[in-house]
Design a protein around this motif. Structure first.
Motif, short mmCIF file in Angstrom:
data_model
loop_
_atom_site.label_atom_id
_atom_site.label_comp_id
_atom_site.label_asym_id
_atom_site.label_seq_id
_atom_site.Cartn_x
_atom_site.Cartn_y
_atom_site.Cartn_z
N TRP A 254 0.84 -1.21 0.00
CA TRP A 254 0.00 0.00 0.00
C TRP A 254 0.87 1.26 0.00
CZ3 TRP A 254 -5.39 0.73 0.06
CH2 TRP A 254 -5.80 2.04 0.34
N ILE A 255 1.90 1.28 0.82
CA ILE A 255 2.76 2.45 0.91
C ILE A 255 3.51 2.67 -0.40
CG2 ILE A 255 4.89 3.31 2.02
CD1 ILE A 255 3.87 2.23 4.62
N ASP A 256 3.80 1.61 -1.11
CA ASP A 256 4.56 1.70 -2.35
C ASP A 256 3.75 2.33 -3.48
OD1 ASP A 256 7.00 1.12 -3.86
OD2 ASP A 256 5.78 -0.37 -4.92
N ARG A 257 2.42 2.40 -3.32
CA ARG A 257 1.56 2.88 -4.40
C ARG A 257 0.95 4.23 -4.06
NH1 ARG A 257 0.63 -1.42 -7.90
NH2 ARG A 257 2.34 -2.90 -7.53
N SER A 258 0.61 4.97 -5.11
CA SER A 258 -0.10 6.23 -4.92
C SER A 258 -1.50 5.94 -4.40
CB SER A 258 -0.20 7.00 -6.24
OG SER A 258 1.07 7.40 -6.68
N PRO A 259 -1.98 6.71 -3.43
CA PRO A 259 -3.32 6.47 -2.88
C PRO A 259 -4.38 6.54 -3.97
CG PRO A 259 -2.10 8.04 -1.54
CD PRO A 259 -1.30 7.85 -2.78
N PRO A 260 -5.46 5.81 -3.84
CA PRO A 260 -6.54 5.87 -4.84
C PRO A 260 -7.14 7.26 -4.90
CG PRO A 260 -7.25 4.63 -2.90
CD PRO A 260 -5.78 4.87 -2.74
N ARG A 261 -7.54 7.66 -6.08
CA ARG A 261 -8.11 8.99 -6.26
C ARG A 261 -9.43 9.11 -5.54
NH1 ARG A 261 -8.66 10.25 -12.43
NH2 ARG A 261 -9.67 12.09 -11.50
N ARG A 262 -9.64 10.28 -4.98
CA ARG A 262 -10.90 10.58 -4.32
C ARG A 262 -11.78 11.48 -5.16
NH1 ARG A 262 -9.90 13.75 0.22
NH2 ARG A 262 -12.04 13.29 0.89
N ALA A 263 -11.18 12.41 -5.90
CA ALA A 263 -11.95 13.38 -6.68
C ALA A 263 -11.80 13.09 -8.17
CB ALA A 263 -11.47 14.81 -6.37
N TYR A 264 -12.91 13.14 -8.88
CA TYR A 264 -12.93 12.88 -10.31
C TYR A 264 -13.58 14.07 -11.01
CZ TYR A 264 -11.78 8.11 -9.02
OH TYR A 264 -11.17 7.00 -8.51
N TYR A 265 -12.91 14.53 -12.07
CA TYR A 265 -13.32 15.73 -12.79
C TYR A 265 -13.66 15.35 -14.24
CZ TYR A 265 -11.00 18.02 -8.85
OH TYR A 265 -10.62 18.40 -7.59
#
Length: 450
Positions: free
Chosen positions: A332-343
């Motif tokens: 989990w730390i090795d990856r970018s966090p999942p996106r929360r906002a979508y445009y």
């Protein structure tokens, strides 16, 4: 008309693929069709029988022998199927009572078990489908090539049964169980978070909503959120020119009547459009590993908590669980966090999806184990070692500070609960954690790797 959203199809496919229905049924149908087609071809093309050595079937018209062989194989195969089901039910009962009832999902999705049932049922179907071709009237006929196929399937079934027993004996081992759950959870992380984390990556900032979230759509059923079709929700939000925020995240339970999402410009959401939005979210009675990373962590934590309970007192199993949890957290730390906002289009906020963060995942993975293992030196030492391993994989000072704070809380909880020698070793590991170093054996700890 309301379009059928992909989550409903995905949920059905996920459930069928993970049970004892689809794969065994497909194998049984395929082998049954093979028996019927081969016997028909053999009757219409007598030259195919020349492929069978005469020493096995001296007479091509010995229909009684062919029927006896096919009937014996079919009967024996169904007997073995009952044995396989008995072994399987025993395994499921053992896993449910000894480890956790939530582990049944992993056993039901086991492909070796599905293939075992499919091969035996398929051999039975093959023999039953070929049996009508062996007849004495009006013209004696024995499908000897088809019978040879059934005789070939017999040693395959015997070998597969031996392999199945070997597989089950390994599958009920707790190390294999938690390792399988860890691998499945890492696959979920890879799907949700495909991009690697950048050094000192800033936290995602969600822009302001273009209006008040004045309207809420309530859940029409009670259950756990198992899958969210984000692309479909964003497309619907763009089509109807609204912005929405989900109120619950993957894995959360939503009672019927509780708000599930809130919208701006609520006057644009009719009842039919509300059903379209709801169809993009799969809600069911149980959690799954489609998008739910926390569910994989919960399963491993369940095994660890049962292992360190006074009734079981098995710290070695808890240590194995801590090791696997550290692997999940490192991924989990090795990856970018999942996106929360979508445009859509850019700079126009359409959708906000809540996800768990690293702090929440650390709480879920380690806090309960830490609480119940304060008097267990072996498990506490391994928890401190796991925190050090996780800290050594990142250069983010904030993450390291958070892990160090958890290590100090672990050390404080063990004071007065464990012996002074164990507390000294725990202190040394805390020092290494605060320095961002992974665990290494020292002269004093070389004989105790825990």
């Amino acid at each position: 008309m309301i379009k059928v959203s992909s989550p409903s199809l995905r949920a059905a496919f996920y459930a069928l693929r993970g049970g004892f229905l689809v794969r065994p049924m497909l194998i049984a149908v395929a082998l049954g069709a093979a028996g019927a087609v081969l016997s028909s071809l053999e009757e219409s093309h007598p030259a195919l029988r020349a492929l069978v050595p005469k020493i096995l079937f001296p007479s091509d018209a010995d229909s009684q022998s062919a029927q006896t062989i096919l009937a014996s194989i079919a009967t024996s195969t169904m007997t073995v199927v009952s044995i396989v089901f008995a072994i399987l039910l025993m395994t499921l009962t053992l896993a449910s009572t000894q480890f956790s009832p939530r582990l049944l999902v992993s056993f039901v999705r086991d492909r070796v078990t599905q293939w075992t049932l499919g091969i035996f049922l398929g051999t039975f179907s093959y023999c039953i489908a070929a049996m009508p071709a062996a007849r004495a009237l009006p013209t004696p006929f024995a499908p000897i090539l088809t019978v040879m196929g059934a005789m070939t399937l017999t040693p395959v079934c015997v070998g597969w049964l031996i392999y199945f027993i070997h597989h089950i004996s390994n599958a009920i081992s707790v190390n294999h169980i938690v390792d399988r759950i860890r691998r499945e959870t890492e696959l979920v992380i890879d799907g949700l978070m495909p991009e690697l984390r950048r050094p000192l990556q800033p936290a995602e900032v969600v822009g302001p909503f273009p209006g008040e979230l004045e309207m809420a759509i309530v859940s029409r059923k009670s259950g756990y959120i198992r899958f969210i079709d984000i692309d479909h929700l964003r497309e619907l939000a763009k089509t109807y020119r609204v912005c929405l925020r989900l109120e619950r995240r993957i894995g959360h339970f939503v009672p019927e009547g509780v708000p599930l999402m809130r919208f701006t410009r609520g006057e644009r959401i009719t009842d039919e459009r509300a059903l379209e939005f709801l169809a993009a979210i799969d809600i069911g009675p149980t959690r799954t590993l489609q998008q739910d990373v926390e569910f994989g962590v919960v399963q491993i934590v369940d095994v660890a908590l049962r292992a360190i309970s006074p009734a079981v007192n098995d710290p070695t199993t808890a240590i194995s669980c801590v090791d696997q949890l550290s692997c999940i957290l490192i991924r989990w730390i090795d990856r970018s966090p999942p996106r929360r906002a979508y445009y859509d289009p850019p700079h126009v906020l359409r959708l906000v999806v809540p996800w768990t963060d690293l702090d929440g995942l650390l709480d879920l993975a380690f806090e309960q184990i830490r609480h119940y293992a304060v008097a267990d030196a072996a498990v506490s030492l391994r928890l401190m070692r796991a925190l050090g391993d996780i800290a050594s994989t990142t250069t983010d000072p904030n993450l390291r500070a958070e892990l160090s704070a958890r290590g100090r809380r672990l050390f404080a909880g063990c004071q007065g609960r464990i012996q002074s020698d164990d507390l000294a070793r725990l202190r040394r590991r805390l020092t290494m954690l605060e320095a961002g170093q992974a665990f290494r054996d020292t002269a004093g700890e070389a004989n105790n790797s825990k």
